[in-house]
Design a protein around this motif. Sequence first.
Motif, short mmCIF file in Angstrom:
data_model
loop_
_atom_site.label_atom_id
_atom_site.label_comp_id
_atom_site.label_asym_id
_atom_site.label_seq_id
_atom_site.Cartn_x
_atom_site.Cartn_y
_atom_site.Cartn_z
N GLY A 117 9.02 25.52 -6.80
CA GLY A 117 8.28 25.60 -8.05
C GLY A 117 7.40 26.85 -8.11
O GLY A 117 7.31 27.50 -9.14
N LYS A 118 6.75 27.19 -6.99
CA LYS A 118 5.89 28.37 -6.98
C LYS A 118 6.70 29.65 -7.16
O LYS A 118 6.25 30.60 -7.82
N ALA A 119 7.90 29.67 -6.59
CA ALA A 119 8.75 30.85 -6.76
C ALA A 119 9.20 30.99 -8.21
O ALA A 119 9.24 32.09 -8.77
N VAL A 120 9.53 29.85 -8.84
CA VAL A 120 9.93 29.88 -10.24
C VAL A 120 8.78 30.37 -11.12
O VAL A 120 8.97 31.20 -12.01
N LEU A 121 7.56 29.87 -10.86
CA LEU A 121 6.40 30.30 -11.63
C LEU A 121 6.14 31.79 -11.41
O LEU A 121 5.81 32.52 -12.35
N GLY A 122 6.28 32.24 -10.17
CA GLY A 122 6.08 33.66 -9.90
C GLY A 122 7.07 34.54 -10.63
O GLY A 122 6.71 35.60 -11.16
N MET A 123 8.32 34.11 -10.69
CA MET A 123 9.33 34.90 -11.42
C MET A 123 9.05 34.88 -12.92
O MET A 123 9.28 35.87 -13.62
N MET A 124 8.55 33.73 -13.43
CA MET A 124 8.18 33.67 -14.84
C MET A 124 7.06 34.67 -15.15
O MET A 124 7.13 35.43 -16.13
N LEU A 125 6.02 34.68 -14.31
CA LEU A 125 4.91 35.58 -14.55
C LEU A 125 5.32 37.03 -14.35
O LEU A 125 4.74 37.93 -14.98
N ALA A 126 6.31 37.28 -13.49
CA ALA A 126 6.78 38.65 -13.29
C ALA A 126 7.41 39.22 -14.56
O ALA A 126 7.37 40.44 -14.79
N THR A 127 7.97 38.35 -15.40
CA THR A 127 8.56 38.84 -16.65
C THR A 127 7.52 39.40 -17.61
O THR A 127 7.86 40.17 -18.51
N LEU A 128 6.24 39.02 -17.42
CA LEU A 128 5.18 39.57 -18.27
C LEU A 128 4.96 41.05 -17.99
O LEU A 128 4.36 41.75 -18.81
N MET A 129 5.41 41.53 -16.83
CA MET A 129 5.26 42.94 -16.49
C MET A 129 6.34 43.82 -17.12
O MET A 129 6.26 45.04 -17.06
N ILE A 130 7.35 43.20 -17.71
CA ILE A 130 8.45 43.96 -18.32
C ILE A 130 8.10 44.26 -19.77
O ILE A 130 7.81 43.33 -20.53
N PRO A 131 8.10 45.51 -20.19
CA PRO A 131 7.82 45.82 -21.61
C PRO A 131 8.82 45.15 -22.53
O PRO A 131 10.02 45.06 -22.22
N SER A 164 12.05 33.15 -28.43
CA SER A 164 10.63 32.81 -28.34
C SER A 164 10.38 31.52 -27.57
O SER A 164 9.22 31.14 -27.37
N VAL A 165 11.43 30.83 -27.15
CA VAL A 165 11.26 29.52 -26.52
C VAL A 165 10.55 29.63 -25.18
O VAL A 165 9.53 28.98 -24.93
N THR A 166 11.06 30.46 -24.30
CA THR A 166 10.51 30.55 -22.95
C THR A 166 9.42 31.61 -22.94
O THR A 166 9.67 32.78 -22.66
N ASN A 167 8.21 31.20 -23.21
CA ASN A 167 7.06 32.11 -23.21
C ASN A 167 6.29 31.91 -21.92
O ASN A 167 5.63 30.88 -21.73
N ALA A 168 6.37 32.88 -21.02
CA ALA A 168 5.77 32.73 -19.70
C ALA A 168 4.25 32.59 -19.79
O ALA A 168 3.65 31.82 -19.02
N PHE A 169 3.62 33.29 -20.72
CA PHE A 169 2.16 33.22 -20.83
C PHE A 169 1.73 31.83 -21.28
O PHE A 169 0.77 31.27 -20.74
N ASN A 170 2.42 31.26 -22.25
CA ASN A 170 2.07 29.91 -22.71
C ASN A 170 2.31 28.88 -21.63
O ASN A 170 1.52 27.93 -21.48
N ILE A 171 3.38 29.03 -20.88
CA ILE A 171 3.65 28.10 -19.78
C ILE A 171 2.54 28.19 -18.74
O ILE A 171 2.08 27.17 -18.20
N PHE A 172 2.07 29.39 -18.46
CA PHE A 172 0.99 29.56 -17.49
C PHE A 172 -0.31 28.91 -17.99
O PHE A 172 -1.01 28.23 -17.23
N LEU A 173 -0.62 29.11 -19.27
CA LEU A 173 -1.82 28.48 -19.83
C LEU A 173 -1.74 26.96 -19.74
O LEU A 173 -2.70 26.29 -19.36
N LEU A 174 -0.60 26.41 -20.10
CA LEU A 174 -0.43 24.95 -20.06
C LEU A 174 -0.51 24.43 -18.63
O LEU A 174 -1.13 23.40 -18.37
N LYS A 175 0.11 25.15 -17.71
CA LYS A 175 0.07 24.71 -16.31
C LYS A 175 -1.35 24.71 -15.77
O LYS A 175 -1.75 23.79 -15.05
N ARG A 176 -2.13 25.74 -16.11
CA ARG A 176 -3.51 25.79 -15.64
C ARG A 176 -4.32 24.61 -16.17
O ARG A 176 -5.16 24.05 -15.47
#
Length: 291
Positions: A117-131, A164-176
């Motif tokens: 799960g942590k690896a999946v979350l890390g890969m999701m957050l890594a997509t925020l670094m892509i323009p 627009s379905v898989t929004n990494a930032f929104n998933i991170f906010l919800l998880k927190r």
Amino acid sequence: MSTRTLIAPGRLARPGGKAAYRIVLGLVLLLFTLVFLGPLYWLASSGLKDAQEVIQTPPTLVPGSFTPGNYTRAWEVMDLATLLLNTLYYAFGALAFQLVLDVAAAYSLSKLRPVLGKAVLGMMLATLMIPATVLVVPQYLTVLDVPIVERNLLNSPWAIWLPSVTNAFNIFLLKRFFDSIPGELLHAASIDGAGPLRTLWSIVLPISRPILGVVSIFAVVGVWKDFLWPMLTLPDPTKQTLNVGIYSLSNGVPVNILIAALTIASLPTLVVFLLFQRNIMSGLTAGGLKG
């Protein structure tokens, strides 16, 4: 316990200290107010001017030719009613998909604790670094011919909803936020026989209204302000969003009518922010501290 401030209470107690503090504070607030509200005032006031006054130099702060009919004309000429309904349809469709899928992803990462799960979350957050512009070409080719199903999604709402379905930032906010929910509460629900889905529906979601409100606003505003992607995937004028439709119909339209249309297009998001600004701030800070 004493309250910490920018200026020591001793200095404020000196003669003229409070007066100087209030003057400086008022000037700073006035400056920031002008910086943020100045462009909005120019936008709204320019929609009340005639075409000649809009382009004259130097510009006028107060409309000399007060013509509020520009807004009515912009509504009719630019067909803003159709564009507004299209945008609302796309925005709330994207909101529905995000609430279902992002909440499920965040809940599973926070409470179900899947393998890697942590690896999946890390890969999701890594997509925020892509323009975002880097992803335009592969996303467009995917929408042009969806793998496996081999469907062309151009001029369909799915072209707006699916990216627009898989929004990494929104998933991170919800998880927190879900992380801040006491585990004892969920454990008590499981003792009463509630499964993971029932716990999510009956316990987690009712106490997650602040963060759900923030995610909802982000989802709607994200679709509302988007321009490049709808322009590429919705070439049909009858199916375009507000921003793209105004751009497509801007040729040959007087500049004051165009500015009036832009003012109308910006009003819904401004009203939403003014009505729910407290909810937005409380939702963003919720889950930052446990306890």
